[in-house]
Design an enzyme around this catalytic site. Structure first.
Site, PDB file in Angstrom:
ATOM      1  N   ARG A   1      58.161  59.134  39.462  1.00  0.00           N
ATOM      2  CA  ARG A   1      58.760  58.407  40.320  1.00  0.00           C
ATOM      3  C   ARG A   1      57.790  58.670  41.706  1.00  0.00           C
ATOM      4  O   ARG A   1      58.359  57.965  42.532  1.00  0.00           O
ATOM      5  CB  ARG A   1      59.889  58.267  40.839  1.00  0.00           C
TER       6      ARG A   1
ATOM      7  N   LYS B   1      48.588  47.172  46.949  1.00  0.00           N
ATOM      8  CA  LYS B   1      48.459  47.297  45.316  1.00  0.00           C
ATOM      9  C   LYS B   1      48.401  48.112  43.963  1.00  0.00           C
ATOM     10  O   LYS B   1      46.835  48.515  44.171  1.00  0.00           O
ATOM     11  CB  LYS B   1      48.532  45.630  45.554  1.00  0.00           C
TER      12      LYS B   1
ATOM     13  N   GLU C   1      34.313  40.282  50.925  1.00  0.00           N
ATOM     14  CA  GLU C   1      35.624  40.575  51.558  1.00  0.00           C
ATOM     15  C   GLU C   1      35.434  40.895  52.603  1.00  0.00           C
ATOM     16  O   GLU C   1      36.022  40.423  54.001  1.00  0.00           O
ATOM     17  CB  GLU C   1      36.307  41.491  50.635  1.00  0.00           C
TER      18      GLU C   1
ATOM     19  N   LYS D   1      42.782  43.706  57.859  1.00  0.00           N
ATOM     20  CA  LYS D   1      43.271  43.813  56.619  1.00  0.00           C
ATOM     21  C   LYS D   1      44.959  44.750  56.899  1.00  0.00           C
ATOM     22  O   LYS D   1      46.068  44.344  56.568  1.00  0.00           O
ATOM     23  CB  LYS D   1      42.576  44.564  55.084  1.00  0.00           C
TER      24      LYS D   1
ATOM     25  N   GLU E   1      54.150  41.162  50.796  1.00  0.00           N
ATOM     26  CA  GLU E   1      53.952  39.841  50.857  1.00  0.00           C
ATOM     27  C   GLU E   1      55.134  39.053  50.684  1.00  0.00           C
ATOM     28  O   GLU E   1      54.255  37.971  49.611  1.00  0.00           O
ATOM     29  CB  GLU E   1      52.106  39.891  49.239  1.00  0.00           C
TER      30      GLU E   1
ATOM     31  N   ARG F   1      51.176  38.624  54.699  1.00  0.00           N
ATOM     32  CA  ARG F   1      50.135  39.431  53.940  1.00  0.00           C
ATOM     33  C   ARG F   1      49.197  37.452  52.864  1.00  0.00           C
ATOM     34  O   ARG F   1      48.127  38.276  52.456  1.00  0.00           O
ATOM     35  CB  ARG F   1      50.084  40.019  52.972  1.00  0.00           C
TER      36      ARG F   1
ATOM     37  N   ASN G   1      44.956  36.130  50.817  1.00  0.00           N
ATOM     38  CA  ASN G   1      44.246  35.327  49.863  1.00  0.00           C
ATOM     39  C   ASN G   1      43.823  34.087  50.186  1.00  0.00           C
ATOM     40  O   ASN G   1      42.843  33.373  49.081  1.00  0.00           O
ATOM     41  CB  ASN G   1      44.981  34.971  48.959  1.00  0.00           C
TER      42      ASN G   1
ATOM     43  N   HIS H   1      41.224  32.363  47.364  1.00  0.00           N
ATOM     44  CA  HIS H   1      41.543  33.800  46.045  1.00  0.00           C
ATOM     45  C   HIS H   1      41.757  32.456  45.044  1.00  0.00           C
ATOM     46  O   HIS H   1      41.421  33.508  44.024  1.00  0.00           O
ATOM     47  CB  HIS H   1      42.009  34.584  46.796  1.00  0.00           C
TER      48      HIS H   1
ATOM     49  N   HIS I   1      40.566  32.881  41.778  1.00  0.00           N
ATOM     50  CA  HIS I   1      40.941  32.843  40.799  1.00  0.00           C
ATOM     51  C   HIS I   1      40.744  32.351  39.113  1.00  0.00           C
ATOM     52  O   HIS I   1      40.784  32.593  38.121  1.00  0.00           O
ATOM     53  CB  HIS I   1      42.787  33.667  40.697  1.00  0.00           C
TER      54      HIS I   1
ATOM     55  N   HIS J   1      33.643  39.904  41.734  1.00  0.00           N
ATOM     56  CA  HIS J   1      35.130  39.468  42.135  1.00  0.00           C
ATOM     57  C   HIS J   1      34.544  38.713  43.042  1.00  0.00           C
ATOM     58  O   HIS J   1      35.386  37.187  43.855  1.00  0.00           O
ATOM     59  CB  HIS J   1      35.863  40.108  42.845  1.00  0.00           C
TER      60      HIS J   1
HETATM   61  N1  LIG Z   1      43.929  47.013  44.749  1.00  0.00           N
HETATM   62  C1  LIG Z   1      43.901  45.649  45.790  1.00  0.00           C
HETATM   63  O1  LIG Z   1      44.245  45.351  46.716  1.00  0.00           O
HETATM   64  C2  LIG Z   1      42.832  44.725  45.465  1.00  0.00           C
HETATM   65  C3  LIG Z   1      41.897  43.966  46.150  1.00  0.00           C
HETATM   66  C4  LIG Z   1      41.371  42.926  45.339  1.00  0.00           C
HETATM   67  C5  LIG Z   1      40.670  44.124  44.114  1.00  0.00           C
HETATM   68  N2  LIG Z   1      41.358  44.562  43.700  1.00  0.00           N
HETATM   69  C6  LIG Z   1      40.730  44.673  42.322  1.00  0.00           C
HETATM   70  O2  LIG Z   1      39.345  45.562  42.328  1.00  0.00           O
HETATM   71  C7  LIG Z   1      38.849  45.215  41.100  1.00  0.00           C
HETATM   72  C8  LIG Z   1      37.229  45.046  41.267  1.00  0.00           C
HETATM   73  O3  LIG Z   1      37.091  45.786  41.788  1.00  0.00           O
HETATM   74  P1  LIG Z   1      35.248  46.404  42.248  1.00  0.00           P
HETATM   75  O4  LIG Z   1      34.620  45.111  42.594  1.00  0.00           O
HETATM   76  O5  LIG Z   1      35.156  47.711  42.796  1.00  0.00           O
HETATM   77  O6  LIG Z   1      34.563  46.652  40.944  1.00  0.00           O
HETATM   78  P2  LIG Z   1      34.620  48.222  39.279  1.00  0.00           P
HETATM   79  O7  LIG Z   1      35.847  48.788  39.251  1.00  0.00           O
HETATM   80  O8  LIG Z   1      34.842  46.913  37.943  1.00  0.00           O
HETATM   81  O9  LIG Z   1      33.352  48.463  39.714  1.00  0.00           O
HETATM   82  C9  LIG Z   1      32.161  47.719  39.715  1.00  0.00           C
HETATM   83  C10 LIG Z   1      31.329  48.084  39.057  1.00  0.00           C
HETATM   84  O10 LIG Z   1      29.971  49.151  39.789  1.00  0.00           O
HETATM   85  C11 LIG Z   1      29.870  50.358  39.547  1.00  0.00           C
HETATM   86  N3  LIG Z   1      30.700  51.396  40.473  1.00  0.00           N
HETATM   87  C12 LIG Z   1      31.781  52.081  41.257  1.00  0.00           C
HETATM   88  N4  LIG Z   1      31.158  52.763  42.108  1.00  0.00           N
HETATM   89  C13 LIG Z   1      29.670  53.096  41.831  1.00  0.00           C
HETATM   90  C14 LIG Z   1      28.620  53.080  43.019  1.00  0.00           C
HETATM   91  N5  LIG Z   1      29.346  54.742  44.120  1.00  0.00           N
HETATM   92  N6  LIG Z   1      27.486  53.487  41.951  1.00  0.00           N
HETATM   93  C15 LIG Z   1      27.338  52.941  40.869  1.00  0.00           C
HETATM   94  N7  LIG Z   1      28.344  52.027  40.388  1.00  0.00           N
HETATM   95  C16 LIG Z   1      29.285  52.312  40.394  1.00  0.00           C
HETATM   96  C17 LIG Z   1      31.826  50.398  38.164  1.00  0.00           C
HETATM   97  O11 LIG Z   1      31.615  51.734  37.213  1.00  0.00           O
HETATM   98  C18 LIG Z   1      32.010  49.492  37.503  1.00  0.00           C
HETATM   99  O12 LIG Z   1      30.657  49.158  36.825  1.00  0.00           O
HETATM  100  C19 LIG Z   1      39.553  43.856  40.275  1.00  0.00           C
HETATM  101  O13 LIG Z   1      39.825  44.518  39.223  1.00  0.00           O
HETATM  102  C20 LIG Z   1      40.656  44.078  41.062  1.00  0.00           C
HETATM  103  O14 LIG Z   1      41.604  42.868  40.423  1.00  0.00           O
HETATM  104  C21 LIG Z   1      41.905  45.212  43.805  1.00  0.00           C
END
Ligand SMILES: NC(=O)c1ccc[n+]([C@@H]2O[C@H](COP(=O)([O-])OP(=O)(O)OC[C@H]3O[C@@H](n4cnc5c(N)ncnc54)[C@H](O)[C@@H]3O)[C@@H](O)[C@H]2O)c1
Length: 347
Positions: free
Chosen positions: A106, A128, A170, A215, A225, A229, A233, A236, A240, A253
């Site tokens: 939990r 999130k 972003e 943010k 949200e 919040r 988006n 977005h 999506h 993304h």
């Molecule tokens: N929780 C939230 O509020 C929120 C908000 C926005 C996005 N997201 C989620 O985040 C994800 C996208 O995140 P992302 O763009 O970071 O993608 P990711 O986590 O897939 O990272 C992108 C790539 O970069 C690599 N990488 C990470 N750090 C590195 C570094 N320092 N040097 C070299 N390579 C590195 C990773 O291994 C991966 O191959 C999506 O799944 C999205 O849904 C969540």
């Protein structure tokens, strides 16, 4: 440790401290600590094998299977609710570590060390957590803010240019929502048309701090949200649609978000809602950062249909539009208008 000043936020009953550090953060040596990395970050930021779980890189890592592996590891090591889960990686690692921490007994302690620009400015902060489920993106998750987020800008040095550009979308969105000074700073950076790798770490720190402050405005007032919040988006819903229509393989993304920001400007101008000169400033900025205004090889109807999936989460599909910088609103749209705008965005 060479620590810079912290940011502190209250998110509902949670408190998040964001610490900026010039050195890689020291992870507690205590036995009751578990570290999650992906296949790429595991090589870049090595941790003792005994406490580390390595998950697949990319979207396929956001699965039940990953969560089970993290939970199994915690259980086999006898970790309890007071134990610390640490995620080192991009948004994928942050999302799965936080989800696993939120449901283990939990709720275990959670620290995140985001290593992509996108995770530093967005995914690590705001509570999130999510995995993808039955083909639906982020369909299962919780709200569970990290106690501590460590921003180590030096991690960006190994990040590919395309991933830097993904995170920058972003940052641009944050500026559009609330921060005219950040928008002007981005315009100056954009005019130089240099690779994002060339920006100094001090500049990145500034961009990250300002984006997080924007943010924070939303998530501290509306963690779950309910309404406000949703402004985060901006761009977005279109994004999506594009991501889903291309099976999350063609565009990062941020690239999809940038395409969605162009579309949000198009709709607003067509409706006579968005100030055309502001829309032009946004388009110019996006173009200078190298984002495509039009995508090719994608079926517009496929994007439209994929966007309807967002309905599942929202009940009615509402779009975030802007009259001007800092003047944002939420509205349903006529499907014919949405189709027209998607068609404009496909070559
Ligand atoms: N929780 C939230 O509020 C929120 C908000 C926005 C996005 N997201 C989620 O985040 C994800 C996208 O995140 P992302 O763009 O970071 O993608 P990711 O986590 O897939 O990272 C992108 C790539 O970069 C690599 N990488 C990470 N750090 C590195 C570094 N320092 N040097 C070299 N390579 C590195 C990773 O291994 C991966 O191959 C999506 O799944 C999205 O849904 C969540």
């Amino acid at each position: 440790m060479n620590e810079l000043s912290n940011l502190e936020f209250s998110l509902g009953s949670f408190r998040t401290i964001v610490s900026f550090s010039k050195d890689f953060p020291a992870i507690p040596r205590e036995r009751s600590c578990l570290v999650v990395e992906d296949e790429h970050t595991a090589g870049l930021f090595p941790q003792p094998e005994s406490r580390r779980v390595i998950v697949p890189a990319g979207e396929e890592g956001k699965s039940w299977n990953t969560i089970e592996r993290i939970l199994d590891h915690a259980l086999n090591r006898g970790l309890d609710r007071g134990s610390l889960f640490v995620g080192i990686g991009g948004g994928v690692v942050c999302d799965v570590t936080a989800f696993a921490a939120s449901i283990y007994m939990r709720g275990a302690k959670l620290h995140l060390i985001p290593t992509t620009l996108l995770a530093m400015v967005d995914a690590s902060f705001g509570g999130k957590t999510a995995i993808n489920f039955r083909g639906w993106k982020n369909m299962v998750g919780t709200f569970y803010p990290a106690e501590r987020i460590w921003i180590y800008p030096n991690a960006l040095r190994t990040l590919p240019e395309r991933e830097l550009r993904s995170g920058m979308a972003e940052v641009i969105k944050a500026a559009m929502l609330q921060d005219g000074e950040l928008f002007r700073l981005l315009e100056t950076i954009g005019e130089q048309r240099e690779p994002l790798h060339g920006l100094s770490l001090n500049m990145y720190e500034q961009l990250i701090r300002r984006s997080l402050q924007v943010k924070a405005f939303y998530v501290t007032r509306d963690l779950r949200e309910q309404e406000l919040r949703t402004h985060l988006n901006l761009g977005h819903t279109f994004a999506h649609g594009l991501e889903a229509a291309t099976h999350f393989k063609e565009y990062t993304h941020g690239e999809a978000v940038a395409w969605g920001l162009y579309r949000a400007m198009d709709v607003g101008v067509l409706m006579g809602l968005t100030d055309p000169s502001y829309a032009e400033r946004v388009r110019t900025l996006l173009t200078r950062f190298g984002y495509e205004e039009q995508v090719s090889g994608v079926d517009p109807e496929g994007i439209f249909q994929a966007m309807q999936k967002d309905k599942k989460k929202q009940r009615t599909l509402r779009f975030v539009l802007q009259r001007a910088l800092g003047d944002t609103l939420l509205t349903p749209l006529d499907p014919a208008l949405v189709k027209e705008v998607i068609a404009r965005g496909v070559a």
